[in-house]
Design a protein around this motif. Sequence first.
Motif, PDB file in Angstrom:
ATOM      1  N   VAL A   3      -9.937   9.167   3.187  1.00 31.63           N
ATOM      2  CA  VAL A   3      -8.572   9.446   2.735  1.00 31.63           C
ATOM      3  C   VAL A   3      -8.542   9.578   1.207  1.00 31.63           C
ATOM      4  O   VAL A   3      -7.902  10.469   0.644  1.00 31.63           O
TER       5      VAL A   3
ATOM      6  N   ARG B 185      -5.467   1.232  -2.460  1.00 29.62           N
ATOM      7  CA  ARG B 185      -4.990   0.500  -1.284  1.00 29.62           C
ATOM      8  C   ARG B 185      -5.949  -0.615  -0.875  1.00 29.62           C
ATOM      9  O   ARG B 185      -7.150  -0.531  -1.116  1.00 29.62           O
TER      10      ARG B 185
ATOM     11  N   ASP C 248      -1.634  13.285  -0.122  1.00 28.62           N
ATOM     12  CA  ASP C 248      -1.634  11.841   0.084  1.00 28.62           C
ATOM     13  C   ASP C 248      -1.414  11.560   1.574  1.00 28.62           C
ATOM     14  O   ASP C 248      -0.442  12.018   2.153  1.00 28.62           O
ATOM     15  N   ILE C 249      -2.324  10.839   2.175  1.00 25.57           N
ATOM     16  CA  ILE C 249      -2.211  10.511   3.595  1.00 25.57           C
ATOM     17  C   ILE C 249      -1.750   9.062   3.714  1.00 25.57           C
ATOM     18  O   ILE C 249      -2.520   8.138   3.396  1.00 25.57           O
ATOM     19  N   PRO C 250      -0.500   8.832   4.128  1.00 24.77           N
ATOM     20  CA  PRO C 250      -0.045   7.440   4.250  1.00 24.77           C
ATOM     21  C   PRO C 250      -0.789   6.717   5.370  1.00 24.77           C
ATOM     22  O   PRO C 250      -1.290   7.347   6.303  1.00 24.77           O
ATOM     23  N   GLU C 251      -0.813   5.393   5.266  1.00 26.27           N
ATOM     24  CA  GLU C 251      -1.579   4.598   6.249  1.00 26.27           C
ATOM     25  C   GLU C 251      -1.157   4.878   7.680  1.00 26.27           C
ATOM     26  O   GLU C 251      -2.001   4.922   8.586  1.00 26.27           O
TER      27      GLU C 251
ATOM     28  N   HIS D 133      -7.660  13.012  -0.796  1.00 24.77           N
ATOM     29  CA  HIS D 133      -6.562  12.972  -1.770  1.00 24.77           C
ATOM     30  C   HIS D 133      -7.018  13.555  -3.101  1.00 24.77           C
ATOM     31  O   HIS D 133      -6.333  14.352  -3.742  1.00 24.77           O
TER      32      HIS D 133
ATOM     33  N   PRO E 220      -4.484   6.292  -2.332  1.00 21.72           N
ATOM     34  CA  PRO E 220      -5.528   5.702  -1.472  1.00 21.72           C
ATOM     35  C   PRO E 220      -6.552   4.868  -2.236  1.00 21.72           C
ATOM     36  O   PRO E 220      -7.015   3.835  -1.740  1.00 21.72           O
TER      37      PRO E 220
ATOM     38  N   ASN F   9       0.812  -1.225   0.000  1.00 22.88           N
ATOM     39  CA  ASN F   9       0.000   0.000   0.000  1.00 22.88           C
ATOM     40  C   ASN F   9       0.840   1.268   0.000  1.00 22.88           C
ATOM     41  O   ASN F   9       0.354   2.339  -0.388  1.00 22.88           O
ATOM     42  N   ALA F  10       2.096   1.154   0.460  1.00 26.01           N
ATOM     43  CA  ALA F  10       2.914   2.344   0.711  1.00 26.01           C
ATOM     44  C   ALA F  10       3.041   3.256  -0.506  1.00 26.01           C
ATOM     45  O   ALA F  10       2.955   4.471  -0.379  1.00 26.01           O
TER      46      ALA F  10
END
Lengths: 381, 83
Positions: free
Chosen positions: B47, A210, B57-60, B51, A207, A202-203
Amino acid sequence: MPSLGADMAAGKLVEWLKKPGDAVRRGDIVAVVETQKGAIEVEIFETGVLSETLVPPGATVPVGTPLALIVGEGEPARARPTPPPERPIAPAPPTAPPPVAPPPAAAGARPLASPAARRLAAARGVDLAALTGSGPGGAVVSADVERAAERAPAAARGRIDLAAMRQAIAAAMARSKREIPHYYLSTSIDMTTALAWLEARNADRPPAERLLPAVLLVKAVALALRRFPELNGFHSADGFRPAEDVHVGVAIALRGGGLVAPAIRDTAARPLDDLMAAFRDLVARVRAGTLRSSELSDPTITVSSLGERGVEGMLAVIYPPQVAIVGFGSVTRRPWATDDRVEVRPAVTASLAGDHRVSDGHRAALFLREVDDLLQSPERL
Amino acid sequence: MTENEIRNVVIDEMRNLTPEIDPAEISGDADIREALDFDSMDILNLVTALHKRLGVDIPEADYPKITTVDGAVAYLRERSRAA
């Protein structure tokens, strides 16, 4: 009138979305029917022209009653089939458990209400749509529900008969517990590898692309079922009939109470991205009230997860005529013995309730081990 | 964008996910998982929407920082400045 559950005997036609003379294609939504699971969209499985509707809006007819006449391309008009019976139909007996959503108003938006008020309304059998909210922006809050429940406990409800829905759950679950000799197994699964794989995957993705951990769990169950057909299918008076494909029903909670478990078709054959898209779509449509009839009748097994609500494990009740249900709790950090050490690792408790008429604990234990093995090699999913 | 503009976007996108209750009416420090009954799919959808709207972008790993309206606004403002 399609059957949307083993116990469903009748359904009420709410509205037609196509009219006589309209061209229809396989997969089109042609009507909305109301069942104890809520309003469900009816798909069509033929391509042609809708030449005649046979059941008017508002009529309740038995399962199996022709709803409309479809004429195929270049085909002469057919004779009208046996008309639906004119006698009044008793209310459909309760169906389905992982069921029942405060559905989907066939028209109009859901009333503004707080989640707590929705839960309370469901428990007290109060119709939210009939209330005037005293909360922010006119939202119905718990106090409004309490007042309404005290004032008119048996008040007429709207389109959604909450008491009937509770009855449906009661009947299906009672039937399940009465007829199905359940056995239960559970195991803890180390999620270190699966979560690390997911995080890395996912990185570098936006979004929209993911994956959620739930998709890995559902896919692992589906793949494992290929080797355990005795857990994937239906039991009826004629005995067990294994399903040809794996269509996992995923239990999806509704805000304010209730849940449904529609199928993700061909779960085992679909890549993870595809499964995630299907899951996302189902959640959105469950909450918008636009489920299709086949999605409720297709599941060959159900996967339920209460992990989001913080419970460590669950022992679920099988949804007849299915013969197994898999439950997952929260992924939590736990002490984990490995070699001679104890480490803290993320782990999930997986459980299985099986139908002892069809399968045994030994095979089911092997199935859970297979799910575990697959989650240790997420690249195989 | 100003803080108010970001707040409007956040509330707007939360509202799209939960038409049952207006996120503008909940306390800014209330956990949306409780106040709006959001689950992990809702958070991911939020999220995704932010975006798309803001290009942030919001990382996990940062999801916990956006579980309140105030937290989300502060986080997005910081990320917008850094961008």
